[in-house]
Write an enzyme that holds these catalytic residues in place. Structure first.
Site, mmCIF file in Angstrom:
data_model
loop_
_atom_site.group_PDB
_atom_site.id
_atom_site.type_symbol
_atom_site.label_atom_id
_atom_site.label_comp_id
_atom_site.label_asym_id
_atom_site.label_seq_id
_atom_site.Cartn_x
_atom_site.Cartn_y
_atom_site.Cartn_z
ATOM 1 N N LYS A 92 -24.626 45.823 0.982
ATOM 2 C CA LYS A 92 -25.195 46.430 -0.241
ATOM 3 C C LYS A 92 -25.259 45.410 -1.598
ATOM 4 O O LYS A 92 -26.332 45.113 -2.060
ATOM 5 C CB LYS A 92 -24.908 47.664 -0.552
ATOM 6 C CG LYS A 92 -25.102 48.951 0.351
ATOM 7 C CD LYS A 92 -24.335 50.249 0.048
ATOM 8 C CE LYS A 92 -24.392 51.122 1.264
ATOM 9 N NZ LYS A 92 -23.355 52.150 1.230
ATOM 10 N N GLN A 94 -18.763 55.233 -1.755
ATOM 11 C CA GLN A 94 -18.873 54.990 -0.252
ATOM 12 C C GLN A 94 -17.910 55.993 0.337
ATOM 13 O O GLN A 94 -16.747 56.328 -0.018
ATOM 14 C CB GLN A 94 -18.412 53.388 0.184
ATOM 15 C CG GLN A 94 -18.256 53.156 1.476
ATOM 16 C CD GLN A 94 -19.840 53.148 1.979
ATOM 17 O OE1 GLN A 94 -20.593 52.529 1.616
ATOM 18 N NE2 GLN A 94 -19.874 53.458 3.041
ATOM 19 N N ASP A 136 -27.669 58.117 -4.143
ATOM 20 C CA ASP A 136 -27.474 58.739 -2.436
ATOM 21 C C ASP A 136 -27.962 59.925 -2.432
ATOM 22 O O ASP A 136 -28.419 59.912 -1.030
ATOM 23 C CB ASP A 136 -26.177 58.701 -2.153
ATOM 24 C CG ASP A 136 -25.399 57.498 -1.219
ATOM 25 O OD1 ASP A 136 -26.131 56.758 -0.797
ATOM 26 O OD2 ASP A 136 -24.000 57.635 -1.330
#
Ligand code: NDP
Length: 305
Positions: A54, A98, A121
Site C-alpha cells: 500500500k 490494518q 476502507d
C-alpha cells in the site's frame, strides 16, 4: 472454449496511472496532496506485506503516506487517541487501520472512531448504512474492484443473475449492494446454502469470497459465465508466488475457484494472484482521492466508474 483472462494487474495499473494524473492536477491547481494514514498493530507478516504494498502504491500515485506502527500489546486507548489526532489532521484525508487487530482491542470500536469522511476502507457503520440506502459515501475497496473488473467484460450488469458466495461485512455484503445498484439480480450464498453447485450454475456473474482453496469446481459454472475470484488461499506447492513458509517448505497462492477447470467453461475469469488483489489497492487510492476532494469542497474526478 477457453475463458478470457481478466488481467487485474494491468487494469489496476491503468487506474493507478489515471489517479496519479488527477493527483498531479490537484496539486498544480489547488496545492492539495491527498494523504493517507496507515495504522498497523503488531508485525503479522501478511499485514506487513499488505502495508508495504500500500505504501509503495501511495507513493507512486504522488500521495502522502503517514505510517503508524504499534507493538502487539498496544492499548485500545492509545489507538483511539491516535485516531482522534488523525481525524483532526487536515493533511490526512484517509485513515486505514490494518485488520485483524489483537484481542485486547475492539476492532468495531476503532473503526467507528474514524471520521466517516476519512474512512477510505468504507467499513464505518455510517458508510455501510449510506451504501445500503443508496446514498453517496465511501465504499469498501475489494467489492468496488470486483465490480470494476466485471464491467471490463460485461458492459451492463442490468438483469444479470449474479451469485456472490460469502457474506462478510468487508466483501460479500457490500458487494451485494453494489450489484443491486447495477440492477443485477443478486443471490448471496454462504456456508449454510443448500446445493451450492446448482445455485452457482444459475450465475451469469459468479463472485467467490470464501477463503477455501479451489472449492468452486468447473462443473459449478454456467458455460460462458464471468467469474471473479476474491479468495486468497495459501497452499503447499510451487507456483508463481512460491516462497519459503517459515522454512517449512514452499507455498503458492490459489483462489476459491479451481482455475484450470473454470478456464475451460467460463467466458471470463480473474486469476489469483493478479486479479482482484491489485484492484483492492487501486480502489484504496481512488477512495483517498475522492475523500481529499470531498474534504476540500472539490468535485471528485470521473474515474473508476
Ligand atoms: P470471511 O471468512 O469473513 O467470510 C467467508 C464467507 O465464506 C462466509 O460468509 C462463509 O459463510 C462463506 N463460506 C465459508 N465456507 C463456505 C462453504 N463451504 N460454502 C459456502 N460458503 C462458505 O472471509 P472474507 O470475506 O474476509 O474473505 C474471503 C476471501 O477473500 C479470503 O480468502 C480472503 O483472504 C480474500 N480476500 C481477498 C481480498 C483481496 O484483496 N483480493 C480482500 C479481502 C479478502 P458463513 O457466513 O456462513 O460462515
Amino acid at each position: 472454449m477457453s475463458a478470457r483472462i481478466i488481467d487485474g494487474k494491468a487494469i489496476a495499473a491503468e487506474l493507478r496511472a489515471k489517479i496519479a494524473g488527477e493527483v498531479a492536477r490537484l496539486q498544480a491547481a489547488h496545492q492539495l496532496v491527498p494523504g493517507i494514514a496507515v495504522v498497523q498493530v503488531g508485525d503479522n507478516p501478511a499485514s506487513s506485506v499488505y502495508v508495504r504494498n500500500k505504501a509503495k502504491a501511495v507513493a507512486e500515485a504522488g500521495m502522502r503516506a503517514f505510517d503508524h506502527t504499534f507493538p502487539e500489546n498496544v492499548s485500545e486507548a492509545e489507538l483511539l487517541t491516535l485516531i482522534g489526532k488523525l481525524n483532526g489532521d487536515a493533511q490526512v484525508n484517509g485513515i486505514l487501520v490494518q485488520l485483524p487487530l489483537p484481542p485486547q482491542i475492539d476492532a468495531q470500536k476503532v473503526i467507528a472512531s474514524i471520521e466517516p469522511d476519512k474512512d477510505v476502507d468504507g467499513f464505518h457503520p455510517l458508510n455501510t448504512g449510506r451504501h445500503a440506502s443508496g446514498l453517496p459515501g465511501l465504499v469498501p475497496c475489494t467489492p468496488l474492484g470486483c465490480v470494476m473488473l466485471a464491467k471490463t467484460v460485461l458492459p451492463s450488469l442490468s438483469g444479470l443473475e449474479a451469485v456472490v458466495i460469502g457474506r462478510s461485512n468487508i466483501v460479500g455484503k457490500p458487494l451485494v449492494q453494489l450489484l443491486l445498484a447495477e440492477d443485477a439480480t443478486v443471490t448471496v450464498a454462504h456456508s449454510k446454502t443448500r446445493d451450492l453447485p446448482s445455485v452457482c450454475r444459475r450465475a451469469d456473474l459468479l463472485i467467490t469470497a470464501i477463503g477455501r482453496p479451489e472449492m468452486v469446481r468447473g462443473d459449478w459454472i454456467k458455460p460462458g459465465a464471468t467469474v471473479i475470484d476474491v479468495g486468497i488461499n495459501r497452499v503447499p506447492g510451487e507456483g508463481r508466488e512460491s516462497r519459503p513458509a517459515g522454512g517449512a517448505g514452499k507455498y503458492k497462492i490459489v483462489g476459491d475457484v479451481a482455475f484450470a477447470e473454470a478456464e475451460k467453461i467460463a467466458g471470463a475469469l480473474t486469476p489469483v494472484p493478479g486479479g482482484v488483489g491489485p484492484m483492492t489497492i487501486a480502489c484504496l487510492l481512488l477512495n483517498t482521492l475522492r475523500a481529499a476532494c470531498a474534504q476540500n469542497g472539490l468535485e471528485a474526478p470521473q474515474i473508476g466508474g
